[in-house]
Design an enzyme around this catalytic site. Structure first.
Site, PDB file in Angstrom:
ATOM      1  N   TYR A  85     -11.455  14.912  -3.726  1.00 33.74           N
ATOM      2  CA  TYR A  85     -10.493  14.323  -4.674  1.00 33.74           C
ATOM      3  C   TYR A  85      -9.637  15.415  -5.330  1.00 33.74           C
ATOM      4  O   TYR A  85      -8.413  15.288  -5.438  1.00 33.74           O
ATOM      5  CB  TYR A  85     -11.241  13.511  -5.739  1.00 33.74           C
TER       6      TYR A  85
ATOM      7  N   ASP B 165       0.832  -1.193   0.000  1.00 27.86           N
ATOM      8  CA  ASP B 165       0.000   0.000   0.000  1.00 27.86           C
ATOM      9  C   ASP B 165       0.875   1.255   0.000  1.00 27.86           C
ATOM     10  O   ASP B 165       1.944   1.257   0.614  1.00 27.86           O
ATOM     11  CB  ASP B 165      -0.842  -0.038   1.291  1.00 27.86           C
TER      12      ASP B 165
ATOM     13  N   ARG C  81     -16.059  17.550 -21.551  1.00 29.03           N
ATOM     14  CA  ARG C  81     -14.783  17.053 -21.047  1.00 29.03           C
ATOM     15  C   ARG C  81     -13.773  17.035 -22.192  1.00 29.03           C
ATOM     16  O   ARG C  81     -14.142  16.789 -23.341  1.00 29.03           O
ATOM     17  CB  ARG C  81     -14.934  15.611 -20.508  1.00 29.03           C
TER      18      ARG C  81
HETATM   19  C1  UD2 Z   1     -12.271  13.772 -12.806  1.00 27.51           C
HETATM   20  C2  UD2 Z   1     -11.229  14.670 -13.491  1.00 27.51           C
HETATM   21  C3  UD2 Z   1     -10.256  13.803 -14.294  1.00 27.51           C
HETATM   22  C4  UD2 Z   1      -9.660  12.668 -13.456  1.00 27.51           C
HETATM   23  C5  UD2 Z   1     -10.820  11.852 -12.876  1.00 27.51           C
HETATM   24  C6  UD2 Z   1     -10.354  10.692 -12.004  1.00 27.51           C
HETATM   25  C7  UD2 Z   1     -12.483  16.725 -13.981  1.00 27.51           C
HETATM   26  C8  UD2 Z   1     -13.018  17.626 -15.044  1.00 27.51           C
HETATM   27  N1  UD2 Z   1     -11.882  15.600 -14.407  1.00 27.51           N
HETATM   28  O1  UD2 Z   1     -13.056  13.197 -13.819  1.00 27.51           O
HETATM   29  O2  UD2 Z   1      -9.214  14.646 -14.797  1.00 27.51           O
HETATM   30  O3  UD2 Z   1      -8.829  13.165 -12.447  1.00 27.51           O
HETATM   31  O4  UD2 Z   1     -11.655  12.722 -12.065  1.00 27.51           O
HETATM   32  O5  UD2 Z   1     -11.446  10.019 -11.426  1.00 27.51           O
HETATM   33  O6  UD2 Z   1     -12.569  17.030 -12.806  1.00 27.51           O
HETATM   34  N2  UD2 Z   1     -21.193  10.725 -15.568  1.00 27.51           N
HETATM   35  C9  UD2 Z   1     -22.469  10.387 -15.974  1.00 27.51           C
HETATM   36  N3  UD2 Z   1     -22.879   9.106 -15.788  1.00 27.51           N
HETATM   37  C10 UD2 Z   1     -22.106   8.148 -15.219  1.00 27.51           C
HETATM   38  C11 UD2 Z   1     -20.797   8.504 -14.814  1.00 27.51           C
HETATM   39  C12 UD2 Z   1     -20.377   9.816 -14.993  1.00 27.51           C
HETATM   40  O7  UD2 Z   1     -23.228  11.221 -16.495  1.00 27.51           O
HETATM   41  O8  UD2 Z   1     -22.559   7.001 -15.076  1.00 27.51           O
HETATM   42  C13 UD2 Z   1     -20.735  12.109 -15.802  1.00 27.51           C
HETATM   43  C14 UD2 Z   1     -20.203  12.803 -14.555  1.00 27.51           C
HETATM   44  O9  UD2 Z   1     -21.245  13.386 -13.797  1.00 27.51           O
HETATM   45  C15 UD2 Z   1     -19.262  13.830 -15.197  1.00 27.51           C
HETATM   46  C16 UD2 Z   1     -18.729  13.114 -16.453  1.00 27.51           C
HETATM   47  O10 UD2 Z   1     -19.635  12.047 -16.700  1.00 27.51           O
HETATM   48  O11 UD2 Z   1     -19.961  14.987 -15.570  1.00 27.51           O
HETATM   49  C17 UD2 Z   1     -17.347  12.515 -16.271  1.00 27.51           C
HETATM   50  O12 UD2 Z   1     -17.339  11.779 -15.050  1.00 27.51           O
HETATM   51  P1  UD2 Z   1     -16.129  10.807 -14.668  1.00 27.51           P
HETATM   52  O13 UD2 Z   1     -16.445  10.216 -13.332  1.00 27.51           O
HETATM   53  O14 UD2 Z   1     -15.827   9.904 -15.787  1.00 27.51           O
HETATM   54  O15 UD2 Z   1     -14.886  11.800 -14.578  1.00 27.51           O
HETATM   55  P2  UD2 Z   1     -14.671  13.246 -13.858  1.00 27.51           P
HETATM   56  O16 UD2 Z   1     -15.036  14.312 -14.844  1.00 27.51           O
HETATM   57  O17 UD2 Z   1     -15.229  13.268 -12.510  1.00 27.51           O
END
Ligand code: UD2
Length: 319
Positions: free
Chosen positions: A143, A55, A211
């Site tokens: 995060y 870890d 994104r």
């Molecule tokens: C964040 C960071 C990325 C990376 C990642 C690691 C941003 C812009 N990006 O990604 O760089 O560090 O964290 O985890 O902060 N969504 C849906 N439906 C789903 C799942 C997700 O609509 O079932 C949407 C979610 O609400 C978001 C987008 O998809 O608007 C992307 O979500 P994600 O979890 O793939 O990544 P994100 O943007 O939190």
């Protein structure tokens, strides 16, 4: 040939780095606790790497893993914005204490350079696009704070101890081997698997959030460039790693539906807590200092990724 430690080397991004380094003849040690990493990600190169199960919060194991290494690619983390919102402590410990242990291990072991997997989440929802590294960070979620803290630590170790560190702010990476079936999976992997199974994915919010989706191949090349870039240009600095294009979730869903022959609409649900609305990178700093140029564009990346999931999950029901 050089000696590389890849933390989180059994995970999505770390395993791609491990494969790339082994293929070009470098010596690779992987440190992973297998909480989110998978042994099968390393199976084809298993007999050519030094694999250590430990870890990141085990400081002694991290120091021992750093010994004899030229470079550390610090990819190990507990990712996901929603996971950190639901349970901030485990991700705090892994992402902040773990990163501190890597820096201390690298410093004590005399490592030449540490390349750190930072996150675009550092920018938050401030105005101004594209995102440039000189913007003041505005992290929204635990995060985002954790990954940003790691960057600050990286820069402090360069300034105070002269340990060369390079932070790569990844913008929504996708591609083969991204875990698709966890509640905390990245959207691309999750949507592809659900659609392959004939299930309708849920878009959180109106789907118009954007994104800068970036294929994994680009991240591999950015890391290799960051290792070898001139210290005067790269050490102590932060670089956006992305494609420099914004794609909405609605658009992404549509392209995936076409590639997969999926004929149903998505479900729309409430917005996710801690979610960033829009993300788009200026990649000129990485281009100038590292020579970074995206190798695989968004649509080509989608095609490759869909192909990989089709092969990997062959036999899953497709509509
Ligand atoms: C964040 C960071 C990325 C990376 C990642 C690691 C941003 C812009 N990006 O990604 O760089 O560090 O964290 O985890 O902060 N969504 C849906 N439906 C789903 C799942 C997700 O609509 O079932 C949407 C979610 O609400 C978001 C987008 O998809 O608007 C992307 O979500 P994600 O979890 O793939 O990544 P994100 O943007 O939190």
């Amino acid at each position: 040939m050089a000696n590389y430690l890849i933390t989180g080397g059994a995970g999505f991004i770390g395993s791609h780095l491990a494969h790339a380094l082994v293929e070009r003849g470098d010596s690779v040690r992987v440190l992973d606790n297998f909480e989110t990493g998978l042994e099968k990600n390393l199976a084809p190169i298993r007999d050519r790497i030094d694999l250590r199960r430990a870890d990141l919060i085990d400081a002694a194991a991290v120091l021992s893993a750093c010994e004899g290494m030229d470079y550390v690619l610090h990819q190990g983390a507990l990712p996901s914005v929603p996971r950190s919102v639901k349970q901030p402590r485990p991700s705090h410990e892994t992402n902040i204490d773990g990163t501190f242990n890597v820096l201390e291990g690298a410093r004590q072991a005399g490592v030449k350079r540490v390349v750190y997997a930072a996150s675009s989440s550092a920018y938050g929802n401030q105005p101004g696009f594209p995102r440039v590294e000189t913007m003041a960070p505005q992290p929204l979620s635990p995060y985002a704070v954790q990954k940003l803290t790691g960057e600050l630590y990286m820069q402090a170790y360069w300034r105070v101890y002269g340990l060369e560190t390079v932070c790569l702010r990844y913008f929504n990476i996708f591609g083969a081997r991204q875990v698709p079936d966890s509640p905390y999976s990245g959207v691309m992997a999750r949507f592809i698997l659900m659609m392959m199974r004939g299930e309708r994915p849920t878009i959180f919010g109106d789907g118009e959030q954007g994104r800068d989706f970036t294929h994994i191949e680009n991240v591999v090349s950015a890391n290799l460039l960051a290792v070898h870039a001139t210290a005067t240009l790269a050490a102590g600095r932060v670089f956006n790693i992305a494609c420099g294009q914004r794609h909405t979730l609605n658009e992404t869903f549509g392209l995936l539906a076409t590639l997969l022959g999926f004929e149903h609409p998505p479900i729309y649900g409430p917005e996710r807590e801690g979610d960033v609305r829009d993300s788009l990178a200026d990649i000129s700093a990485a281009s100038q200092a590292l020579g970074y140029v995206p190798q695989v564009g968004f649509e080509e990346g989608l095609r490759r990724t869909v192909r990989w999931y089709r092969d990997e999950f062959a036999g899953q029901k497709e509509e």
